[in-house]
Design a protein around this motif. Structure first.
Motif, PDB file in Angstrom:
ATOM      1  N   TYR A 125      -3.615  -0.359  -8.163  1.00  0.00           N
ATOM      2  CA  TYR A 125      -4.905   0.388  -8.179  1.00  0.00           C
ATOM      3  C   TYR A 125      -4.648   1.983  -7.746  1.00  0.00           C
ATOM      4  O   TYR A 125      -4.163   2.098  -6.587  1.00  0.00           O
ATOM      5  CB  TYR A 125      -5.995  -0.017  -7.244  1.00  0.00           C
ATOM      6  N   ASN A 126      -4.855   2.950  -8.761  1.00  0.00           N
ATOM      7  CA  ASN A 126      -4.708   4.374  -8.038  1.00  0.00           C
ATOM      8  C   ASN A 126      -6.041   4.762  -7.590  1.00  0.00           C
ATOM      9  O   ASN A 126      -7.187   4.907  -8.394  1.00  0.00           O
ATOM     10  CB  ASN A 126      -4.306   5.105  -9.350  1.00  0.00           C
ATOM     11  N   ILE A 127      -6.138   5.105  -6.290  1.00  0.00           N
ATOM     12  CA  ILE A 127      -7.401   5.474  -5.874  1.00  0.00           C
ATOM     13  C   ILE A 127      -7.987   6.451  -6.204  1.00  0.00           C
ATOM     14  O   ILE A 127      -9.186   6.699  -6.625  1.00  0.00           O
ATOM     15  CB  ILE A 127      -7.260   5.252  -4.383  1.00  0.00           C
ATOM     16  N   LEU A 128      -7.306   7.801  -6.009  1.00  0.00           N
ATOM     17  CA  LEU A 128      -7.684   9.117  -6.454  1.00  0.00           C
ATOM     18  C   LEU A 128      -8.109   9.319  -7.797  1.00  0.00           C
ATOM     19  O   LEU A 128      -8.940  10.014  -8.040  1.00  0.00           O
ATOM     20  CB  LEU A 128      -6.741  10.004  -5.813  1.00  0.00           C
ATOM     21  N   ASP A 129      -7.302   8.710  -8.724  1.00  0.00           N
ATOM     22  CA  ASP A 129      -7.365   8.964  -9.994  1.00  0.00           C
ATOM     23  C   ASP A 129      -8.391   7.791 -10.557  1.00  0.00           C
ATOM     24  O   ASP A 129      -9.065   7.828 -11.821  1.00  0.00           O
ATOM     25  CB  ASP A 129      -6.171   9.067 -10.819  1.00  0.00           C
ATOM     26  N   ASN A 130      -8.820   6.853  -9.687  1.00  0.00           N
ATOM     27  CA  ASN A 130      -9.406   5.601 -10.414  1.00  0.00           C
ATOM     28  C   ASN A 130      -8.861   4.976 -11.586  1.00  0.00           C
ATOM     29  O   ASN A 130      -9.738   4.840 -12.599  1.00  0.00           O
ATOM     30  CB  ASN A 130     -11.047   6.201 -10.562  1.00  0.00           C
ATOM     31  N   ILE A 131      -7.565   4.510 -11.408  1.00  0.00           N
ATOM     32  CA  ILE A 131      -6.988   3.950 -12.698  1.00  0.00           C
ATOM     33  C   ILE A 131      -6.318   2.675 -11.981  1.00  0.00           C
ATOM     34  O   ILE A 131      -5.797   2.502 -11.171  1.00  0.00           O
ATOM     35  CB  ILE A 131      -5.826   4.954 -13.085  1.00  0.00           C
ATOM     36  N   LEU A 132      -6.270   1.741 -12.864  1.00  0.00           N
ATOM     37  CA  LEU A 132      -5.816   0.337 -12.902  1.00  0.00           C
ATOM     38  C   LEU A 132      -4.266   0.410 -13.830  1.00  0.00           C
ATOM     39  O   LEU A 132      -4.696   0.484 -15.020  1.00  0.00           O
ATOM     40  CB  LEU A 132      -6.790  -0.576 -13.249  1.00  0.00           C
ATOM     41  N   GLU A 133      -3.524  -0.119 -13.392  1.00  0.00           N
ATOM     42  CA  GLU A 133      -2.426  -0.503 -14.155  1.00  0.00           C
ATOM     43  C   GLU A 133      -1.818  -1.767 -13.949  1.00  0.00           C
ATOM     44  O   GLU A 133      -1.709  -2.267 -12.739  1.00  0.00           O
ATOM     45  CB  GLU A 133      -1.394   0.471 -13.987  1.00  0.00           C
ATOM     46  N   ILE A 134      -1.664  -2.769 -14.876  1.00  0.00           N
ATOM     47  CA  ILE A 134      -1.324  -4.174 -14.896  1.00  0.00           C
ATOM     48  C   ILE A 134      -0.071  -4.371 -15.494  1.00  0.00           C
ATOM     49  O   ILE A 134       0.164  -3.943 -16.327  1.00  0.00           O
ATOM     50  CB  ILE A 134      -2.332  -4.949 -15.568  1.00  0.00           C
ATOM     51  N   TYR A 135       0.877  -4.891 -14.668  1.00  0.00           N
ATOM     52  CA  TYR A 135       2.276  -5.263 -15.069  1.00  0.00           C
ATOM     53  C   TYR A 135       2.635  -6.884 -15.085  1.00  0.00           C
ATOM     54  O   TYR A 135       2.332  -7.198 -14.084  1.00  0.00           O
ATOM     55  CB  TYR A 135       3.350  -4.470 -14.316  1.00  0.00           C
ATOM     56  N   ASN A 136       3.578  -7.305 -15.769  1.00  0.00           N
ATOM     57  CA  ASN A 136       4.107  -8.373 -15.958  1.00  0.00           C
ATOM     58  C   ASN A 136       5.783  -8.426 -15.386  1.00  0.00           C
ATOM     59  O   ASN A 136       6.528  -8.012 -15.866  1.00  0.00           O
ATOM     60  CB  ASN A 136       4.140  -9.183 -17.183  1.00  0.00           C
ATOM     61  N   LEU A 137       5.971  -8.553 -14.037  1.00  0.00           N
ATOM     62  CA  LEU A 137       7.106  -8.330 -13.382  1.00  0.00           C
ATOM     63  C   LEU A 137       8.339  -9.112 -14.175  1.00  0.00           C
ATOM     64  O   LEU A 137       9.273  -8.728 -13.747  1.00  0.00           O
ATOM     65  CB  LEU A 137       6.968  -8.416 -11.837  1.00  0.00           C
ATOM     66  N   ALA A 138       7.905 -10.376 -14.653  1.00  0.00           N
ATOM     67  CA  ALA A 138       8.783 -11.191 -14.952  1.00  0.00           C
ATOM     68  C   ALA A 138       9.583 -10.695 -16.351  1.00  0.00           C
ATOM     69  O   ALA A 138      10.703 -10.831 -16.483  1.00  0.00           O
ATOM     70  CB  ALA A 138       8.158 -12.677 -15.207  1.00  0.00           C
ATOM     71  N   VAL A 145       0.797  -1.436  -0.073  1.00  0.00           N
ATOM     72  CA  VAL A 145      -0.077  -0.086  -0.047  1.00  0.00           C
ATOM     73  C   VAL A 145       0.908   1.327   0.109  1.00  0.00           C
ATOM     74  O   VAL A 145       1.907   1.331   0.818  1.00  0.00           O
ATOM     75  CB  VAL A 145      -1.036   0.072   1.170  1.00  0.00           C
ATOM     76  N   GLN A 146       0.731   2.132  -0.610  1.00  0.00           N
ATOM     77  CA  GLN A 146       1.103   3.492  -0.740  1.00  0.00           C
ATOM     78  C   GLN A 146       0.105   4.546  -0.291  1.00  0.00           C
ATOM     79  O   GLN A 146      -0.865   4.713  -1.064  1.00  0.00           O
ATOM     80  CB  GLN A 146       1.372   3.837  -2.237  1.00  0.00           C
ATOM     81  N   PRO A 147      -0.052   4.672   0.885  1.00  0.00           N
ATOM     82  CA  PRO A 147      -1.191   5.727   1.647  1.00  0.00           C
ATOM     83  C   PRO A 147      -1.009   7.020   1.192  1.00  0.00           C
ATOM     84  O   PRO A 147      -2.126   7.909   1.641  1.00  0.00           O
ATOM     85  CB  PRO A 147      -0.998   5.483   3.097  1.00  0.00           C
ATOM     86  N   TYR A 148       0.071   7.411   0.386  1.00  0.00           N
ATOM     87  CA  TYR A 148       0.245   9.181   0.084  1.00  0.00           C
ATOM     88  C   TYR A 148       0.351   9.254  -1.446  1.00  0.00           C
ATOM     89  O   TYR A 148      -0.252   8.417  -2.146  1.00  0.00           O
ATOM     90  CB  TYR A 148       1.700   9.349   0.666  1.00  0.00           C
ATOM     91  N   SER A 149       0.481  10.510  -1.711  1.00  0.00           N
ATOM     92  CA  SER A 149       0.365  10.875  -3.326  1.00  0.00           C
ATOM     93  C   SER A 149      -0.799  10.500  -3.845  1.00  0.00           C
ATOM     94  O   SER A 149      -2.090  11.110  -3.202  1.00  0.00           O
ATOM     95  CB  SER A 149       1.669  10.390  -4.123  1.00  0.00           C
ATOM     96  N   ARG A 150      -1.091   9.821  -4.677  1.00  0.00           N
ATOM     97  CA  ARG A 150      -2.647   9.663  -5.362  1.00  0.00           C
ATOM     98  C   ARG A 150      -3.170   8.315  -4.680  1.00  0.00           C
ATOM     99  O   ARG A 150      -4.146   8.134  -5.120  1.00  0.00           O
ATOM    100  CB  ARG A 150      -2.444   9.331  -6.805  1.00  0.00           C
ATOM    101  N   ARG A 151      -2.247   7.934  -3.532  1.00  0.00           N
ATOM    102  CA  ARG A 151      -2.866   6.793  -3.113  1.00  0.00           C
ATOM    103  C   ARG A 151      -3.168   5.371  -3.767  1.00  0.00           C
ATOM    104  O   ARG A 151      -3.864   5.518  -4.886  1.00  0.00           O
ATOM    105  CB  ARG A 151      -4.160   6.892  -2.124  1.00  0.00           C
ATOM    106  N   TYR A 152      -2.477   4.310  -3.552  1.00  0.00           N
ATOM    107  CA  TYR A 152      -2.353   3.319  -4.128  1.00  0.00           C
ATOM    108  C   TYR A 152      -2.600   2.119  -3.441  1.00  0.00           C
ATOM    109  O   TYR A 152      -2.197   1.974  -2.107  1.00  0.00           O
ATOM    110  CB  TYR A 152      -1.054   2.958  -5.245  1.00  0.00           C
ATOM    111  N   ILE A 153      -3.202   0.880  -4.252  1.00  0.00           N
ATOM    112  CA  ILE A 153      -3.371  -0.344  -3.359  1.00  0.00           C
ATOM    113  C   ILE A 153      -2.673  -1.554  -4.615  1.00  0.00           C
ATOM    114  O   ILE A 153      -3.195  -1.531  -5.656  1.00  0.00           O
ATOM    115  CB  ILE A 153      -4.734  -0.700  -2.857  1.00  0.00           C
ATOM    116  N   THR A 154      -1.541  -2.014  -4.255  1.00  0.00           N
ATOM    117  CA  THR A 154      -0.958  -2.946  -5.264  1.00  0.00           C
ATOM    118  C   THR A 154      -1.188  -4.514  -4.872  1.00  0.00           C
ATOM    119  O   THR A 154      -1.121  -4.941  -3.661  1.00  0.00           O
ATOM    120  CB  THR A 154       0.434  -2.894  -5.454  1.00  0.00           C
ATOM    121  N   ALA A 155      -1.725  -5.340  -6.009  1.00  0.00           N
ATOM    122  CA  ALA A 155      -1.803  -6.608  -5.572  1.00  0.00           C
ATOM    123  C   ALA A 155      -0.931  -7.395  -6.374  1.00  0.00           C
ATOM    124  O   ALA A 155      -0.876  -7.122  -7.561  1.00  0.00           O
ATOM    125  CB  ALA A 155      -3.086  -7.072  -5.811  1.00  0.00           C
ATOM    126  N   ILE A 156       0.054  -8.199  -5.922  1.00  0.00           N
ATOM    127  CA  ILE A 156       1.034  -9.072  -6.684  1.00  0.00           C
ATOM    128  C   ILE A 156       0.749 -10.595  -6.539  1.00  0.00           C
ATOM    129  O   ILE A 156       0.706 -10.930  -5.402  1.00  0.00           O
ATOM    130  CB  ILE A 156       2.620  -8.515  -6.203  1.00  0.00           C
TER     131      ILE A 156
END
Length: 578
Positions: free
Chosen positions: A536-549, A517-528
């Motif tokens: 999940y960008n909470i304030l802007d209501n945006i979802l980004e998906i990445y492949n870490l491999a 969790v990033q409780p600051y800036s735009r506020r984010y919850i990440t699930a790996i």
């Protein structure tokens, strides 16, 4: 004589205002590098000034000073926030300030030495702006001769029509105000439901397990928490002592911290809870409801002791540690009067010495000692003259942020190596040692060097090292784990395998979704759910998906769009809760 003096005051105030106003516009030009955002904001700044001038014509004479104070305050605050943005490469964050307001001024003063000068300068400019603007408004009011208060209603109409225009801009103060009143209740409510559920369910289940547990181990437990240890720096060049533990224990290169900030990292290390998205566990009043590791170990016969190299009152750390079950909480009280305290605490070599001296009194008792150091590798990451006696060959030259961060990480690791030598002589044969970072610190992969901005892996990825007589194999591991895993893992080394936590046991092949969790800036919850990562960008209501491999630096998202689909987050939370 008096009229001449008043004239000089007005001229002086006018000059200050003109210089500062053009400087203010120049900062916006620098921020947006002359692109169309600058011209868009320039129009809006002019519109704000015009709006207030119109207001000065219509409002009653006795109210002009309030209108002038409002405009002066707006420009000076926006100017300060703009300067902050340019210096920090990130906007001032309302949530960071609000959740840490008790420590806000202390932190500013430590990071920006002599910060009270900034306050005095701000007060000077507010007064100067107010003085000039008030006389400017009086001039316009007298010039247009509209003294009747019946026009005040017309001004209110103009004001209301203008607000929609002004509120859409990128002015720093407007962004901060909008952020303070913005939220995405659907994402936050989903997360908070699981956050509360996990605290309640795991406390009940683990208390039942604890009541029926029998401990056969007499091993001591040491947790060594290092400040801002980024996993990117795990190397023989920067962290030779930490990485060197792969030859006598296990080193996990990729340990996901579940949150940013020391106090929030500590709650996820010590307690079986999800990362806090709002206030931290203690200040939210929930720490007394969680069954944390110190309480568990205390019930099993351990003497539980917490040591911190910095002020225990900072972030209410001392109170939090007492609340979750530490018998003793120590900082400056174990130091000698001649020991020098630096900005962020006592230098690690001296602090480690005092800790080991203090622990001699418990040589016939099994102990759980949590040692938290924060002095050397702390923002603003400057070594200074207090480290000149070391005569070390630092890994980086120059004064760039990255060079300084590498060097302070290296010196912190040097002190860690010295501690290990003394610790091994006394404790290695009958003790478990977990060494880890409390948080990571961004290394500039996304042009960011501040941990309260964004939610990429460079914000969260630290490392973990384990020394234990119970280990059967040694080496460097690159699988993903998290701070939440430490709770179950240390208990498993004691032969207690039934407890439950949001994390997993790192000594098994179990796999579990990771929340950060990033409780600051735009506020984010990440699930790996490796290799997939969902941001999940909470304030802007945006979802980004990445492949870490395939994309560990997170430069090429697989998806960027509206965060309408919460199933990724919900599935992750469900995996953790069951």
């Amino acid at each position: 004589m008096t009229s001449n003096f008043n004239f000089l005051k007005k001229v002086f105030a006018a000059n200050i205002f003109i210089v500062c106003f053009f400087g203010y516009l120049s900062l916006y030009f620098l921020l947006y590098q002359g692109n169309y955002f600058f011209f868009f904001d320039l129009l809006k700044i002019i519109a704000i000034l015009f709006l207030f001038l119109v207001g000065a014509i219509f409002v009653p004479q006795r109210h002009i000073k309030y209108l002038a104070a409002l405009l002066a305050g707006f420009f000076v605050l926006d100017f300060a926030l703009l300067l902050f943005h340019l210096l920090r490469h990130a906007s001032f964050n309302w949530f960071y300030f609000w959740y840490n307001r008790q420590e806000a001024w202390q932190t500013i003063d430590l990071v920006f030495q002599g910060a009270w000068w900034y306050l005095l300068a701000a007060l000077f400019f507010i007064f100067t702006f107010f003085y000039f603007i008030k006389h400017l408004f009086v001039f316009f009011k007298n010039k247009f001769k509209l003294k009747s208060e019946k026009y005040f209603f017309l001004f209110l109409v103009i004001l209301l029509l203008s607000l929609s225009f002004i509120s859409t801009n990128n002015l720093e103060l407007v962004k901060v105000i909008k952020e303070a009143f913005s939220s995405n209740s659907e994402i936050v409510n989903l997360y908070q439901d699981y956050y509360q559920k996990i605290i309640k369910d795991y406390t009940v289940k683990n208390q039942r397990i604890l009541d029926n547990s029998i401990l056969n181990s007499e091993a001591n437990i040491f947790f060594l928490h290092l400040e801002s240890l980024n996993g990117e720096f795990l190397s023989s060049e920067i962290t030779p002592n930490f990485q060197g533990l792969e030859n006598k224990g296990l080193v996990f290169k990729n340990m996901q911290t579940n949150n940013v900030q020391t106090i929030r990292g500590e709650e996820n290390i010590l307690c079986p809870v999800l990362a806090s998205i709002d206030q931290d566990l203690h200040r939210s009043g929930l720490s007394s409801q969680a069954l944390c590791l110190p309480k568990v170990l205390k019930s099993l016969g351990y003497k539980t002791i917490f040591f911190k190299s910095h002020d225990l009152s900072f972030a209410d750390t001392g109170e939090f540690m007492k609340n979750i079950g530490f018998d003793e909480v120590h900082s400056s009280d174990i130091m000698s009067p001649e020991d020098q305290e630096l900005a962020w605490g006592y230098r690690e070599d001296l602090f480690y010495q005092r800790v080991l001296e203090y622990l001699k009194q418990y040589q016939d008792q099994k102990i759980f000692a949590y040692i938290a150091v924060s002095t050397t590798n702390h923002v603003p990451f400057v070594l200074g003259q207090n480290y000149q006696d070391l005569n070390l060959q630092l890994p980086s030259t120059g004064d760039s942020f990255l060079a300084r961060l590498k060097n302070t990480t290296f010196v912190q690791d040097y002190f860690f190596g010295n501690f290990l030598e003394r610790w091994q002589e006394k404790y290695q044969s009958n003790s478990h040692l977990f060494a880890f970072g409390d948080q990571a610190w961004p290394v500039g992969k996304h042009d960011n060097y501040y941990n309260e901005a964004y939610a990429y892996q460079e914000n969260f990825l630290s490392s973990l090292a384990v020394l234990s007589p119970e280990l059967k194999t040694f080496g460097l591991k690159e699988n993903y784990l998290s701070q939440n895993d430490i709770f179950l893992s240390i208990l498993s080394l004691l032969g207690l395998d039934s407890f439950q936590s949001p994390g997993k046991n790192i000594f098994t092949t179990d796999n579990k979704c990771i929340i950060a969790v990033q409780p600051y800036s735009r506020r984010y919850i990440t699930a790996i759910n490796y290799p997939e990562k969902y941001i999940y960008n909470i304030l802007d209501n945006i979802l980004e998906i990445y492949n870490l491999a395939d994309d560990p630096a997170e430069k090429n998202p697989l998806f960027v769009g509206t965060a309408d689909d919460l199933s990724y987050l919900e599935n992750c939370l469900e995996n953790i809760a069951n």
